[in-house]
Design an enzyme around this catalytic site. Structure first.
Site, PDB file in Angstrom:
ATOM      1  N   THR A  79      -9.540   3.646  11.527  1.00  0.00           N
ATOM      2  CA  THR A  79      -9.913   4.413  12.719  1.00  0.00           C
ATOM      3  C   THR A  79     -11.378   4.222  13.109  1.00  0.00           C
ATOM      4  O   THR A  79     -11.702   4.141  14.299  1.00  0.00           O
ATOM      5  CB  THR A  79      -9.620   5.909  12.481  1.00  0.00           C
ATOM      6  OG1 THR A  79      -8.288   6.036  11.975  1.00  0.00           O
ATOM      7  CG2 THR A  79      -9.729   6.705  13.766  1.00  0.00           C
ATOM      8  N   ALA A 137      -9.403   5.427   3.291  1.00  0.00           N
ATOM      9  CA  ALA A 137      -9.258   6.545   4.229  1.00  0.00           C
ATOM     10  C   ALA A 137     -10.479   7.456   4.288  1.00  0.00           C
ATOM     11  O   ALA A 137     -11.160   7.687   3.297  1.00  0.00           O
ATOM     12  CB  ALA A 137      -8.035   7.395   3.919  1.00  0.00           C
ATOM     13  N   LYS A 144       0.872  -1.164   0.000  1.00  0.00           N
ATOM     14  CA  LYS A 144       0.000   0.000   0.000  1.00  0.00           C
ATOM     15  C   LYS A 144       0.910   1.216   0.000  1.00  0.00           C
ATOM     16  O   LYS A 144       1.561   1.514   1.006  1.00  0.00           O
ATOM     17  CB  LYS A 144      -0.912  -0.005   1.240  1.00  0.00           C
ATOM     18  CG  LYS A 144      -1.782   1.229   1.335  1.00  0.00           C
ATOM     19  CD  LYS A 144      -2.598   1.267   2.615  1.00  0.00           C
ATOM     20  CE  LYS A 144      -3.093   2.691   2.827  1.00  0.00           C
ATOM     21  NZ  LYS A 144      -3.865   2.838   4.060  1.00  0.00           N
TER      22      LYS A 144
END
Lengths: 252, 65
Positions: free
Chosen positions: A202, A179, A91
């Site tokens: 997250t 993201a 990545k």
């Protein structure tokens, strides 16, 4: 297909910021993810426990170049990751700005070219910019990973129409939203739009109950993918009755 | 000889990267190495000689997003 690999689950899960190794282990299992992202760092205190989780998860490992700001840093990190994890998947993140963590597209394309020529399967963290996407494809990338929103922001699909355009522009390239996803509904929306996968960290790790949230994201991504395959109805400006008028009683 | 190991200045007797890894007890197979910003493969550690002021990074798998 992601570099020749077919994935049943289209959720890719990050492994950082969980309250404990046990919660991480359970969250990976609950999410159904088959790909998890990892990084390379100077050895910390919980290294052994983490490596054991990687071994037990049975997931494919997608190492990242998180925190790299230059081509050289990213390329060296990728080379180190390939040896350590035994995978050509990388990545590729080349960060352009410390506050927004947005990719540096110029360095990204250069690093992608170096790495693909060296035999890597590059998953580039990019924006929804079409020309950058084309340059990455020219450089040898067979997957693109446009951001939904800045890393860790939880804002969801901040440029939804531009992402829709990108999906249409690259019909045959696997596209992963990477993201900025904060809620399962946002991940599901991305899948309904036809994106091939969603990568997040997250939103699960910082939930009150990461294991429950991992399960929710797994279900949302699966539902969005099924919905896209089933074909969504078009929007209308005006109402149209779903119950037939024919056969209605005269009661007025 | 003085070098930087993972950002910290240290004094070492190691002449090669392999010596340094053994000196500091890193698990050989569980780390990846770089010297002065360039990747050094596991197979090249024995021939990678260290010089004064070398910046050595010894990295492990860690959590990441």
């Amino acid at each position: 297909m992601f570099y020749g690999t077919d994935l049943k689950s289209r959720l890719m899960l990050g492994t950082a910021q969980y309250p404990s190794p046990q919660v991480l282990r359970e969250a990976i299992a609950a999410s159904g993810a088959e790909v998890i992202t990892v990084s390379l760092r100077r050895e910390g205190s919980a290294g052994d426990a983490f490596r054991e989780i990687l071994r037990q998860s049975g997931c494919r490992i997608l190492p990242n170049t998180a925190g790299c700001h230059s081509v050289r840093e990213a390329v060296t990190t990728a080379q180190m990751a390939r040896e350590l994890f035994g995978t050509s998947w990388i990545k590729l993140e080349v960060i352009g700005h410390a506050d927004t963590l947005q990719p540096d597209p110029f360095a990204l394309v250069e690093a992608a070219r170096i790495l693909t020529e060296d035999g890597f399967d590059v998953f580039p963290y990019t924006t929804e910019d079409l020309i950058v996407g084309e340059r990455l494809i020219e450089a040898g990338c067979r997957v693109l990973m446009p951001w939904g929103a800045p890393i860790g922001s939880g804002q969801g699909l901040r440029h939804r129409e531009a992402l829709r355009t990108m999906r249409a522009h690259f019909p045959d390239v696997p596209l992963v939203i990477d993201a900025g996803i904060g809620a399962p509904s946002q991940a599901m929306a991305a899948m309904e739009m036809g994106f091939d996968a969603v990568l997040l960290n997250t939103a699960v790790a910082k939930a009150l109950d990461p294991v429950g949230m991992a399960r929710a994201f797994g279900a949302a991504v699966a539902a969005g993918r099924t919905a896209h395959g089933a074909g969504l109805m078009p929007c209308r400006d005006m109402a149209t009755a779903s119950t037939p008028v024919f056969g209605m009683a005269e009661l007025a | 000889m003085r070098i930087d190991l993972n950002g910290a200045p240290i004094e070492t007797r190691a002449r090669t990267l392999q010596d340094l890894i053994e000196e500091h007890g890193f698990a050989d197979a569980a780390v990846a190495t770089a010297v002065n910003g360039s990747f050094i493969p596991r197979t090249a550690r024995e021939t990678a000689t260290l010089s004064e002021g070398a910046r050595v990074e010894v990295l492990s798998p860690m959590q990441g997003g």
